[in-house]
Structures are given as C-alpha cells and as structure tokens.
Motif scaffolding. Structure first.
Motif, short mmCIF file in Angstrom:
data_model
loop_
_atom_site.label_atom_id
_atom_site.label_comp_id
_atom_site.label_asym_id
_atom_site.label_seq_id
_atom_site.Cartn_x
_atom_site.Cartn_y
_atom_site.Cartn_z
N ILE A 190 0.85 -1.19 0.00
CA ILE A 190 0.00 0.00 0.00
C ILE A 190 0.89 1.25 0.00
O ILE A 190 0.65 2.20 -0.76
N ALA A 191 1.92 1.25 0.81
CA ALA A 191 2.82 2.42 0.89
C ALA A 191 3.49 2.66 -0.47
O ALA A 191 3.64 3.81 -0.91
N ARG A 192 3.89 1.58 -1.13
CA ARG A 192 4.58 1.72 -2.43
C ARG A 192 3.63 2.32 -3.49
O ARG A 192 3.99 3.25 -4.20
N VAL A 193 2.42 1.78 -3.56
CA VAL A 193 1.46 2.30 -4.54
C VAL A 193 1.11 3.75 -4.22
O VAL A 193 1.05 4.61 -5.12
N GLU A 194 0.91 4.04 -2.95
CA GLU A 194 0.59 5.43 -2.56
C GLU A 194 1.72 6.36 -2.99
O GLU A 194 1.49 7.44 -3.56
N SER A 195 2.95 5.94 -2.72
CA SER A 195 4.10 6.78 -3.06
C SER A 195 4.18 7.00 -4.58
O SER A 195 4.45 8.11 -5.04
#
Ligand SMILES: N[C@@H](CCC(=O)N[C@@H](CS)C(=O)NCC(=O)O)C(=O)O
Length: 227
Positions: A190-195
């Motif tokens: 989730i953090a990667r996609v958000e970033s």
C-alpha cells in the motif's frame, strides 16, 4: 454553451476525494464547492435541497446531479472513456471493481462521520473506544487490501502500471487512516502504490491539502515533495 461542472466536496471527505481523483485523472475541470461537514452544512436545507441524501460528494455535470462516488466514477468512465479508469479486459475490470468495492463497501461505511458520531451519541462510546473501533475496522480492511496487492496483477499501481478506479479508492482511505493515526508501517505494498501515485500531478491536484477548504496547518500530512 458549456455547462460548468461543480463538485460539492469537503477537503477530508474520502468519498469526495475519490471523485476529485477521477475528475483530475480525466482532465475534467470542476468548480469545487466546499460543504463543511463538521459544522453540519450537509444537513442544512440549502444542501438537502440539492442532495436529499445529505452526503458529499455531489457532482453537477452534463446538466445532471449525481451522487454516490462509485456511481459518479462509473459515469465519468462511460461518458469520458479516455484516459480509462478501468482495464479493457473483463477479468481486469472485475478485479479493479472488487478492489474499489472492498474499500467502498467493506471499510468506509464503518469509519464515516455519521457512524462515528452515532457511537459517541447516543451510544455513549468514549473517544478512546471510538478510536479503537476505527483502527480495528480500517486495519482489518487494509490488511486484506495489502494481500490483494501481493497478487501478480499489481504493478506500479493497484492494477498493472496504469492508474485505475482502485487507486481512486485507495488514496482517500489511506489518507483517512493517516489522519486517524492508524499504524500502516507493515503494509508495504500500500505504501509503495501510494508513493507512486503521489508523484502524479493529477493526484497532487486532488490531494486533501490542495483543496481550498483545507486548513493551512498541514502538519505531517502535508503533500510530500515529488521524488
Ligand atoms: N457511499 C457514499 C458515501 C458518502 C459519504 O458517506 N460521504 C461522507 C463524507 S466521506 C459524508 O457526507 N458524511 C456525512 C455524514 O456522515 O453525516 C459515496 O460513496 O458517495
């Protein structure tokens, strides 16, 4: 004469943020009309006359008044197909819709304003217990979403390397969780996609702290600089 597009929105409303993302992605310019939810503006007769549901978002477009963020995104997709919010293949569309509905149907109703307000009054739940309720349902929902993002169809974004409707649902839910101080350190997909999404100008345009009704004190949730 072109009929102006008007979005009734609140800066930290997840459902309104979804629609801001869809509009910005498709390059639809909209005049944003803030509705102050904590002040109860959505319950005033002037707003209820526009939307008897008393909820944001409400989108005036093509001479219509549309409610329900998922229905609005689908309308935008059907009337303004490019750039697409849904993949071209039925299996991909089913996956993107399932991811989007996971957030819209399984997480968001448990954490929206009226649900939390009802816990406080009349049920008398303390603000600490209310935070426990919030964190429980949002964490449980996002943990499951994280597992979906481990599937091979995931790419730079929720589905492949092109943004989709699922990303329009994920961004607001993650922002909402951050504002409520939910720990998401163990959700790396989730953090990667958000970033990745936060690198895109249309996402930055729709970001809550880019809105005219957002408070100036942005704290740690201020829009991060592009990498
Ligand atoms: N399912 C609706 C949810 C709309 C909704 O709950 N909007 C919230 C803001 S995120 C709202 O207006 N809340 C007012 C309230 O709960 O009283 C949608 O997707 O548009």
């Amino acid at each position: 004469m072109t009929i102006p597009v008007r979005l009734y929105s609140y800066w930290r409303s997840s459902a309104a943020y979804r629609v801001r993302l869809g509009l910005a992605y498709k390059g639809v310019q909209a005049h944003v009309e803030p509705v102050d939810l904590p002040a109860g503006a959505h319950r005033q007769p002037s707003f209820q006359a526009l939307n008897p549901d008393g909820l944001v978002p409400l989108l005036e477009i093509d001479g219509l008044r549309l409610s329900q963020s998922m229905a609005i995104l689908e309308y935008l997709e059907e009337t303004r197909p490019q750039p697409a919010l849904l993949p071209s293949d039925p299996v991909g569309r089913a996956r993107v819709r399932a991811l989007a509905q996971w957030i819209a149907c399984e997480i968001h109703p448990l954490n929206n304003l009226r649900t939390l307000q009802y816990l406080s009054k009349p049920l008398g739940v303390s603000s600490e217990q209310r935070s426990v309720w919030y964190a429980h349902w949002v964490r449980q929902g996002l943990e499951r979403f994280e597992q979906h993002l481990s599937e091979p169809q995931t790419g730079a974004f929720c589905h492949g390397d092109t943004p989709s409707m699922a990303d329009c649902l994920l961004m607001p839910q993650v922002f909402n969780a951050r504002i409520m101080k939910v720990d998401m350190a163990d959700l790396p997909q989730i953090a990667r996609v958000e970033s990745n999404l936060l690198q895109l100008d249309w996402v930055r345009q729709a970001y809550p702290y880019s809105q005219i009704d957002a408070p100036s004190d942005q704290g740690e949730l201020a829009l991060p600089a592009k990498a």
